[in-house]
Design an enzyme around this catalytic site. Structure first.
Site, PDB file in Angstrom:
ATOM      1  N   LYS A 193     -30.173   5.932 -28.004  1.00 50.46           N
ATOM      2  CA  LYS A 193     -30.953   6.939 -28.736  1.00 50.46           C
ATOM      3  C   LYS A 193     -30.014   7.996 -29.298  1.00 50.46           C
ATOM      4  O   LYS A 193     -29.402   8.747 -28.543  1.00 50.46           O
ATOM      5  CB  LYS A 193     -31.970   7.613 -27.817  1.00 50.46           C
ATOM      6  CG  LYS A 193     -32.751   8.743 -28.497  1.00 50.46           C
ATOM      7  CD  LYS A 193     -33.343   9.698 -27.490  1.00 50.46           C
ATOM      8  CE  LYS A 193     -33.832  10.990 -28.076  1.00 50.46           C
ATOM      9  NZ  LYS A 193     -32.952  11.681 -29.025  1.00 50.46           N
ATOM     10  N   GLU A 269     -22.224  13.717 -19.156  1.00 50.81           N
ATOM     11  CA  GLU A 269     -21.208  14.613 -19.716  1.00 50.81           C
ATOM     12  C   GLU A 269     -21.969  15.799 -20.266  1.00 50.81           C
ATOM     13  O   GLU A 269     -22.681  15.683 -21.265  1.00 50.81           O
ATOM     14  CB  GLU A 269     -20.397  13.893 -20.795  1.00 50.81           C
ATOM     15  CG  GLU A 269     -19.074  14.580 -21.103  1.00 50.81           C
ATOM     16  CD  GLU A 269     -19.194  15.588 -22.234  1.00 50.81           C
ATOM     17  OE1 GLU A 269     -19.296  16.793 -21.924  1.00 50.81           O
ATOM     18  OE2 GLU A 269     -19.183  15.176 -23.403  1.00 50.81           O
ATOM     19  N   CYS A 303     -18.755  21.058 -26.342  1.00 44.97           N
ATOM     20  CA  CYS A 303     -19.003  21.271 -24.914  1.00 44.97           C
ATOM     21  C   CYS A 303     -17.793  21.865 -24.203  1.00 44.97           C
ATOM     22  O   CYS A 303     -17.939  22.571 -23.204  1.00 44.97           O
ATOM     23  CB  CYS A 303     -19.416  19.967 -24.247  1.00 44.97           C
ATOM     24  SG  CYS A 303     -18.279  18.603 -24.550  1.00 44.97           S
ATOM     25  N   GLU A 400     -23.648  28.959 -21.492  1.00 52.09           N
ATOM     26  CA  GLU A 400     -23.111  28.229 -22.636  1.00 52.09           C
ATOM     27  C   GLU A 400     -23.916  28.588 -23.887  1.00 52.09           C
ATOM     28  O   GLU A 400     -25.126  28.376 -23.944  1.00 52.09           O
ATOM     29  CB  GLU A 400     -23.180  26.720 -22.396  1.00 52.09           C
ATOM     30  CG  GLU A 400     -22.576  25.909 -23.535  1.00 52.09           C
ATOM     31  CD  GLU A 400     -22.630  24.420 -23.294  1.00 52.09           C
ATOM     32  OE1 GLU A 400     -21.638  23.737 -23.604  1.00 52.09           O
ATOM     33  OE2 GLU A 400     -23.659  23.934 -22.801  1.00 52.09           O
TER      34      GLU A 400
END
Length: 500
Positions: A193, A269, A303, A400
């Protein structure tokens, strides 16, 4: 029948026409989703619709899993020698190479990243990744263990079977390559996906997968939303392994789904809040350049972005002066302009989220040294932003942001900075800038992160593992380590001379 996306690029960086089906890709064919609904793909430079793509449902995931299972049982897995798998991966890599400019243009169109970075980093890295794992395909092996002369004992590293893969919107093509490379090399079949925000390169690669000659059903790509397609993949009882790249929040949901379904193997991850430590003895010019690259590259939507920049007190003032000058010099604008460094954020949702963090920093009393506001009135552009005068409890320091927003923090000595750097729930990456080899190695070893860079940032290689400590993930991408994510180890005991 699914619609056909046709687009004429007439830009300074790329001129050309693309045209391809935008259906879901199951068993080597493009079809409408079972509900015949569509998803709008938005251009982040202006908020306008680029095209519509077919929307998959849970029913389509079932069909994709069935196709993948049939392929695994008949034409892939242990039915396809490693040499065959390697040849096909190399063919796919060559096709990506042949279509480099087209793929880079598609990345720039729906993601907003610059064409030049898409071409030289994303597409080039994807090609390299596929070729790297093509080389591994015929080298998947077990071991023979010495037990006794009366018994032969060995292990086999067998493909798991049907694996689910969910990739993010920040590096659409590259994350696809990171996922399918090791999975195909080890003989698994795939239900993947892509993000609904950035599906174009995944759909285009599906056409190239057919052209490369992969048997139908080996790779299936289902475009849809996380709460439907992603949920169906993570809960599916016939998918034995899921690999996910994205936020820590969604990563928790993936783990939860595994526990509530069939305890499928999970690799994650996830997010980061990476420290970038700059000591007094660092090469200041290089430290400034790398720090800017670390936080503003890919519009901060990385990231491992070096979003917490710790600068030793002896050079703090001069570093801050040069760093703010560097931030002001970065060109924000059209992703297809050769001089643009930073394009728009990927979506209105992400734009609003980042602007919310910027407002939070202002409200909490942090000082905006540069940026802190949108650029222009159209699209999702945000100026490179630097905060100072922060405190450890501020949201902009702890959470973040996933945008072009960094905080610069003064520190006294090594003990002080290591304490601050490790004061986070994340542990994806970290960087150290110093001309002392001893200091570099000692600091890198003390940082709780899966990757530590010395005098550089954002340096990745297909042969080197990448992944996080703490809440930044489980398992490793890339390198030989990623192969372990996609194999099941079987021990075989053969009786040669044991009598009862």
């Amino acid at each position: 029948m699914p619609s056909v996306f046709t687009h004429e690029f007439d830009t300074l960086s790329y001129k050309g026409k693309v045209s391809f089906d935008t259906g879901i890709f199951i068993n080597g064919q493009f079809t409408d989703g079972s509900d015949r609904t569509t998803i709008d793909v938005i251009n982040p430079t202006n908020g306008q619709v680029i095209t519509k793509i077919s929307e998959a449902t849970a029913k389509d995931v079932d069909a994709a899993v069935d196709a993948a299972q049939k392929a695994f049982d008949t034409v892939w897995g242990l039915n396809a020698p490693g040499t065959t798998r390697g040849i096909l991966l190399n063919k796919l890599a060559k096709l990506l190479e042949d279509h480099t400019d087209e793929l880079a243009a598609l990345e720039a169109l729906d993601n907003g990243k610059t064409f030049n970075w898409a071409k030289n980093a994303d597409v080039a890295g994807s090609i390299d990744c596929l070729r790297y794992y093509a080389g591994w395909a015929d080298k998947i092996s077990g071991q023979v263990q010495e037990t006794s002369e009366a018994k032969l004992t060995y292990t086999r590293h067998e493909p798991i079977g049907v694996v689910g893969q969910i990739i993010p919107w920040n590096f659409p093509l590259l994350m696809l390559a990171w996922k399918i490379g090791p999975a195909l090399a080890t003989g698994n079949t795939i239900v993947l996906k892509p993000s609904e925000f950035t599906p174009l390169t995944a759909i285009r690669v599906a056409h190239l997968i057919n052209e490369a000659g992969f048997p139908p059903g080996v790779v299936n790509i289902v475009t849809g939303y996380g709460n439907t397609v992603g949920n169906a993949i993570t809960h599916h009882m016939k998918i034995e392994k899921v690999a996910f790249t994205g936020s820590t929040l969604v990563g928790r949901k993936v783990l939860e789904a595994s526990s509530k379904s069939n305890l499928k193997n999970v690799t994650l991850e996830l997010g980061g809040k990476s420290p970038n430590i700059i000591f007094d003895d660092a090469d200041l010019e290089q430290a400034v350049n790398w720090a800017a690259f670390g936080i503003f590259w890919n519009h901060g939507q990385t990231c491992c972005a070096g979003s917490r920049i710790f600068v030793q007190e002896g050079i703090y003032d001069e570093f801050l002066k040069r760093f703010t000058e560097k931030a002001r010099s970065l060109k924000v604008g059209d992703p297809f302009h050769p001089e643009t460094f930073q394009g728009p954020q990927v979506s209105e949702i992400q734009f609003n989220r980042i602007m919310g963090y910027i407002q939070s920093g202002k409200d909490a009393g942090a000082k905006v040294e540069v940026g802190g506001e949108r650029q222009g009135t159209e699209g999702y552009f945000i100026r490179p932003t630097i905060f100072t005068n922060t405190s450890p409890d501020m949201k902009i320091v702890q959470e973040e942001i996933f945008g072009p927003v960094g905080v610069v923090i003064k520190f006294k000595d090594e003990e002080d900075v290591i304490r601050q750097a490790n004061d986070t729930v994340y542990g994806l990456a970290a960087a150290v800038f110093t001309q002392s080899l001893n200091r570099a190695i000692k600091t890198a070893h003390k940082l709780k992160a899966g990757t530590a860079w010395v005098n550089c940032v954002n340096q990745l290689n297909s042969s080197v593992p990448f992944g996080g400590f703490k809440q930044s993930g489980i398992g490793r991408e890339l390198g030989e380590y990623a192969l372990h994510n996609y194999t099941a180890v079987k021990a075989v005991h053969i009786n040669l001379d044991i009598k009862l």
